[in-house]
Design an enzyme around this catalytic site. Structure first.
Site, PDB file in Angstrom:
ATOM      1  CE  LYS A 188      10.946-124.985 -82.934  1.00  0.00           C
ATOM      2  NZ  LYS A 188      10.648-125.381 -81.615  1.00  0.00           N
ATOM      3  CE1 TYR A 228      14.198-125.269 -84.156  1.00  0.00           C
ATOM      4  CE2 TYR A 228      14.626-123.353 -85.251  1.00  0.00           C
ATOM      5  CZ  TYR A 228      14.309-123.946 -84.292  1.00  0.00           C
ATOM      6  OH  TYR A 228      14.068-123.313 -82.981  1.00  0.00           O
TER       7      TYR A 228
END
Length: 262
Positions: free
Chosen positions: A156, A152
């Site tokens: 990002k 994750y």
């Protein structure tokens, strides 16, 4: 031809808050998410409350064929998308090697590949028209590696760097590109990721989705490149630049493990 703002992940959280804030401004909307009942309800409510045209498309962005179908429909249709908001994303939490690979692949498909593909397709149309705006929703997580949420955090970071680069490429063509990097936000995100953030519930770092949306639209009006709601979050985003990488990794690992209760 009426202009529309396309928002992915529009059925909840920041995506929904952005949709409502834009509708309040009189913007027509094209909402994209997986949940038909939620989309139908939201589209009807926003249309009634704000007298805007609100369309929706059901699309699972983790499925490339569904995304291809959506893009084909947009290319063949008569909708003028002048604002693209790539908001759809989800997280997995825990040791990377213990995660289901299918979920990790879906995380990349939704958070990276779908966003890049939508930017490529709709960005071409904006460039040809000589105007438009793109907002990619990244995270405060983009500024450092994140053990126990490694995929994750990396996704990002991709969006942050990709958006900044795309901004420079498209600026001469009148297309504005920004990236939103919110800190902890009071949505269902943490619960879905299996994280315990009860100790942060009353923290001054935790903002509402509505506050994030309002700040974001004001920043888009000013064509800000990197949008970080909350002065505390802006401060946190700068800290990794003053610390050695090994320390940044250690701190992020400790914070993430605390959220797991370990």
């Amino acid at each position: 031809m009426p202009k529309f703002a396309l928002i992915t992940g529009a059925s909840s959280g920041i995506g929904l808050a952005l949709a409502e804030a834009l509708a309040r401004r009189g913007r027509n909307l094209l909402l994209v998410a997986r949940q038909r009942p939620a989309l139908e309800s939201i589209a009807h409510e926003l249309s009634q409350r704000f007298a805007v045209q609100t369309l929706f498309r059901v699309c699972d962005l983790s499925q490339p064929l569904q995304l291809t179908g959506l893009l084909h429909e947009l290319e063949q249709g008569r909708l003028h998308i002048d604002l693209l908001i790539n908001n759809a994303a989800f997280a997995s939490f825990g040791p990377y090697l213990e995660q289901d690979w299918r979920q990790e692949q879906a995380l990349i498909e939704v958070g990276v590949l779908a966003s890049a593909r939508l930017c490529h397709s709709l960005g071409q149309h904006m460039q040809q028209r000589g105007g438009g705006q793109i907002l990619n929703v990244s995270s405060l997580a983009a500024f450092q590696p994140g053990p126990w949420m490694s995929n994750y955090f990396a996704s990002k970071a991709y969006l942050l760097h990709f958006s900044e680069a795309l901004r420079e490429e498209l600026a001469p063509h009148g297309v504005r590109v920004s990236v939103l990097c919110p800190g902890p936000t009071n949505t269902g995100f943490f619960r879905k990721a299996g994280m315990d953030v009860r100790q942060m519930a009353d923290s001054k770092f935790m903002l509402s989705a509505e506050a994030v949306a309002q700040y974001t639209l004001k920043a888009l009006d000013k064509n800000r490149a990197i949008i970080i709601p909350g002065w505390r979050n802006r401060l946190v985003s700068r800290l990794p630049g003053f610390a050695p990488r090994w320390l940044t990794r250690k701190v992020a690992a400790r914070v993430n493990r605390m959220m797991a209760g370990n």
